[in-house]
Design an enzyme around this catalytic site. Structure first.
Site, mmCIF file in Angstrom:
data_model
loop_
_atom_site.group_PDB
_atom_site.id
_atom_site.type_symbol
_atom_site.label_atom_id
_atom_site.label_comp_id
_atom_site.label_asym_id
_atom_site.label_seq_id
_atom_site.Cartn_x
_atom_site.Cartn_y
_atom_site.Cartn_z
ATOM 1 N N TRP A 51 56.155 24.012 58.431
ATOM 2 C CA TRP A 51 55.900 23.311 59.682
ATOM 3 C C TRP A 51 57.206 23.262 60.414
ATOM 4 C CZ3 TRP A 51 51.606 22.088 62.227
ATOM 5 C CH2 TRP A 51 51.799 21.435 63.445
ATOM 6 N N ASN A 81 42.829 18.468 58.936
ATOM 7 C CA ASN A 81 44.250 18.255 58.694
ATOM 8 C C ASN A 81 44.526 16.770 58.562
ATOM 9 O OD1 ASN A 81 47.188 19.146 58.718
ATOM 10 N ND2 ASN A 81 47.186 17.600 60.342
ATOM 11 N N GLU A 82 45.111 16.381 57.436
ATOM 12 C CA GLU A 82 45.658 15.037 57.223
ATOM 13 C C GLU A 82 44.747 13.891 57.627
ATOM 14 O OE1 GLU A 82 49.572 14.845 58.948
ATOM 15 O OE2 GLU A 82 50.395 16.145 57.401
ATOM 16 N N GLN A 92 49.556 20.582 69.982
ATOM 17 C CA GLN A 92 51.019 20.561 69.963
ATOM 18 C C GLN A 92 51.651 21.782 70.609
ATOM 19 O OE1 GLN A 92 50.949 19.343 65.537
ATOM 20 N NE2 GLN A 92 52.753 18.294 66.307
ATOM 21 N N GLU A 126 55.596 16.697 69.375
ATOM 22 C CA GLU A 126 55.515 15.949 68.122
ATOM 23 C C GLU A 126 54.811 14.594 68.348
ATOM 24 O OE1 GLU A 126 55.690 16.587 64.966
ATOM 25 O OE2 GLU A 126 55.580 14.494 64.381
ATOM 26 N N TRP A 127 53.568 14.644 68.797
ATOM 27 C CA TRP A 127 52.713 13.467 68.936
ATOM 28 C C TRP A 127 53.434 12.314 69.636
ATOM 29 C CZ3 TRP A 127 48.318 15.714 68.392
ATOM 30 C CH2 TRP A 127 48.126 16.721 67.439
ATOM 31 N N GLU A 186 51.972 22.315 54.633
ATOM 32 C CA GLU A 186 53.044 21.974 55.576
ATOM 33 C C GLU A 186 54.246 21.458 54.804
ATOM 34 O OE1 GLU A 186 52.187 19.111 58.713
ATOM 35 O OE2 GLU A 186 50.319 20.131 59.214
ATOM 36 N N ARG A 220 48.857 29.584 60.009
ATOM 37 C CA ARG A 220 47.909 28.482 60.022
ATOM 38 C C ARG A 220 47.917 27.841 61.408
ATOM 39 N NH1 ARG A 220 48.807 22.534 58.194
ATOM 40 N NH2 ARG A 220 46.784 21.870 58.913
ATOM 41 N N ASN A 277 50.293 18.669 52.341
ATOM 42 C CA ASN A 277 51.385 18.621 53.304
ATOM 43 C C ASN A 277 52.393 17.623 52.751
ATOM 44 O OD1 ASN A 277 49.592 20.131 54.824
ATOM 45 N ND2 ASN A 277 49.468 18.688 56.537
ATOM 46 N N HIS A 327 42.593 19.276 63.973
ATOM 47 C CA HIS A 327 43.954 18.748 63.867
ATOM 48 C C HIS A 327 44.112 17.687 64.959
ATOM 49 C CE1 HIS A 327 48.086 19.866 62.087
ATOM 50 N NE2 HIS A 327 48.298 18.794 62.827
ATOM 51 N N TYR A 345 56.158 15.692 53.224
ATOM 52 C CA TYR A 345 57.349 15.390 54.021
ATOM 53 C C TYR A 345 58.364 14.536 53.268
ATOM 54 C CZ TYR A 345 55.254 17.840 57.862
ATOM 55 O OH TYR A 345 54.720 18.842 58.630
HETATM 56 C C1 PNW Z 1 52.066 16.118 60.216
HETATM 57 N N1 PNW Z 1 54.105 10.420 58.070
HETATM 58 O O1 PNW Z 1 51.976 14.785 60.654
HETATM 59 C C2 PNW Z 1 51.115 16.884 61.119
HETATM 60 O O2 PNW Z 1 50.166 17.643 60.424
HETATM 61 C C3 PNW Z 1 51.788 17.673 62.177
HETATM 62 O O3 PNW Z 1 50.920 17.820 63.258
HETATM 63 C C4 PNW Z 1 53.094 17.019 62.554
HETATM 64 O O4 PNW Z 1 53.707 17.622 63.653
HETATM 65 C C5 PNW Z 1 54.007 17.087 61.340
HETATM 66 O O5 PNW Z 1 53.378 16.532 60.189
HETATM 67 C C6 PNW Z 1 55.336 16.384 61.544
HETATM 68 O O6 PNW Z 1 55.137 15.018 61.805
HETATM 69 C C7 PNW Z 1 52.556 13.744 59.969
HETATM 70 O O7 PNW Z 1 54.404 9.407 58.741
HETATM 71 C C8 PNW Z 1 52.810 12.587 60.688
HETATM 72 O O8 PNW Z 1 54.290 10.433 56.833
HETATM 73 C C9 PNW Z 1 53.334 11.485 60.070
HETATM 74 C C10 PNW Z 1 53.573 11.531 58.705
HETATM 75 C C11 PNW Z 1 53.329 12.690 57.989
HETATM 76 C C12 PNW Z 1 52.803 13.788 58.626
#
Ligand code: PNW
Length: 451
Positions: free
Chosen positions: A406, A161-162, A16, A413-414, A359, A73, A284, A117, A286
């Site tokens: 984060w 990671n995740e 990223q 962002e992917w 995160e 990190r 992590n 990652h 969100y």
């Molecule tokens: C994480 N969801 O990804 C990643 O660890 C990071 O690389 C990314 O940039 C960041 O969160 C923000 O997206 C996620 O759909 C992607 O719940 C998708 C989800 C959660 C985390």
């Protein structure tokens, strides 16, 4: 509100931010391949340059130092270390992380290293990627290489990671690399990733590394109604996104016989490795997810980056209403952080090691104003509210040792490309100019005041 030795950190990931994808002998990763396929990423953007961090890491470390963070990190790009995913080590790749670690230590910042990652070497994907058990063993070899080089200077490690995001988005829904849409056929990926995590944890310890955990994405799962059908659907979903990952690591078992049934033959023999004790567990966070029985949403998408879910699933994620949303469309629910931490404590009790929030953050489409500043009041409010929520969990007895934002920088962002900006520092992707946002200065004050 937070203990004096609470760890304040910021986070990033290699693909990223680094750019320099063809430099110094780096091999190809599945993300290089994925972004080259038209239509995979918004505007067909790529991480080819990203934040050009590979060349500007000194400037970025200086920003983290100015912020006052205790820890940084970051992830190591496997294809820089082993361009083919196995065998020969690329010395120049290791040298880069060596320089980065020394730069951080000189600035008084603790390096916290993620080994994976999501940027799997393409050569391994060509042999099946995480669908193949082989990959778990190759991952352990890579962990040995990195661990041996950095054990003396890196005080905090996390192999993965995740796993929920790269296994589900990468192999079940297909909207992340390597872009496979296998639905429940992705279950072996979960098992092999967890096995890789356990093997890599052991490999790191054997190489002299200490303080090993995981950065695992978790979300409170809420039923859309009290009906039996909705509650059952939510429970299934909860099992699939949370407990299928955390239970094997923390309890040494899969949460449901239906899940075990989808795992590769002989999975039982791997459970001891997968549950190799960790020194800490990283969450992590969100947003929560709202789930109904199938059909309830009539095709309405979940809040997950517009994931196209396969047909015939026994649940339907719904959009959460009644909460503010970020510019990414993600709901802002600070109390969900308290809830998920509390849920972990209740579910695992003594089996849960100390927790870090590895995160937490939000995306807004920030711009630099005429005054040369970025006034991201919503991001300040986001972090302030999440810290309040976390402090409630701590006050109620949860053992949480740190919080990583984060991200320090706006970055790639992917599948959503560069539009989504999670950073405390704005990045102009044309000029590579870094501009600390108001949230950067807010964090600077908050960290200083906590000492
Ligand atoms: C994480 N969801 O990804 C990643 O660890 C990071 O690389 C990314 O940039 C960041 O969160 C923000 O997206 C996620 O759909 C992607 O719940 C998708 C989800 C959660 C985390």
């Amino acid at each position: 509100m937070f203990p004096k030795d609470f760890m304040w950190g910021v986070a990033t990931a290699a693909y990223q931010i680094e750019g320099a994808v063809k430099e110094d002998g780096r091999g190809t990763s599945i993300w290089d391949t994925f972004v080259a396929e038209p239509g995979r990423v918004r505007n067909n953007e790529t991480g080819e340059v990203a934040c050009d961090h590979y060349h500007r890491y000194r400037e970025d470390v200086e920003l983290i130092r100015q912020l006052g963070a205790d820890a940084y990190r970051f992830s190591i790009a496997w294809p820089r270390i082993q361009p083919a995913g196995r065998g020969d080590v690329n010395a120049k790749g290791l040298d880069f992380y060596d320089r980065l670690v020394d730069e951080l230590l000189a600035a008084g910042i603790k390096p916290a290293v993620t080994l994976f990652h999501w940027d799997l070497p393409q050569a391994l994907e060509d042999e099946g990627g995480w669908l193949s058990r082989e990959t778990a063993y190759r991952f352990a070899d890579y962990a040995t290489i990195v661990g041996s080089r950095l054990a003396d200077r890196v005080p905090m490690w996390m192999p993965l990671n995740e796993p929920v995001v790269f296994s589900m988005f990468g192999y079940a829904t297909g909207h992340h690399a390597p872009g496979k849409s296998l639905g429940f056929g992705a279950l072996p990926v979960v098992h092999h990733a967890l096995l890789g995590h356990g093997l890599a944890t052991q490999a790191l310890r054997a190489a002299g590394c200490d303080n090993i955990g995981i950065a695992s994405n978790h979300a409170p799962t809420w039923a859309a109604s009290e009906s039996d059908a909705d509650r059952e659907a939510a429970e299934t979903y909860d099992t699939l996104i949370n407990w299928m990952y955390a239970d094997p690591i923390l309890r040494g078992s899969y949460p449901d016989p239906l899940i075990s049934a989808g795992m590769p033959e002989g999975w039982e023999d791997d459970m001891a490795t997968i549950s190799t004790p960790l020194d800490w567990f990283g969450i992590n966070y969100y947003q929560p997810v709202l789930v109904a029985a199938p059909g309830a949403a009539q095709g309405k998408a979940s809040a997950m980056e517009g994931a196209r879910l396969p047909e015939g699933l026994p649940f339907e994620p719904l959009e959460l209403t009644g909460y503010p949303v970020t510019d990414f469309g993600w709901s802002v629910v600070p109390d969900g952080l308290r809830e998920i931490v509390t849920t972990f404590h209740e579910r695992y009790g003594q089996l849960l090691p100390p927790v870090y929030i590895t995160e937490s953050g939000c995306s807004y489409h920030d711009t630099v104003g005429e005054d040369g500043a970025v006034h991201d009041a919503a991001r300040v409010a986001y972090h302030e509210a999440h810290l309040n929520s976390l402090s409630q969990a701590i006050a109620a007895g949860a053992d949480v040792r740190g919080y990583f934002v984060w991200s320090i920088l706006d970055n790639f962002e992917w599948a959503a490309g560069y539009q989504e900006r999670f950073g405390l520092v704005h990045v102009d992707f044309e000029t590579q100019t870094r501009t600390p946002k108001d949230s950067f200065y807010w964090w600077q004050g908050t960290i200083a005041a906590s000492r």
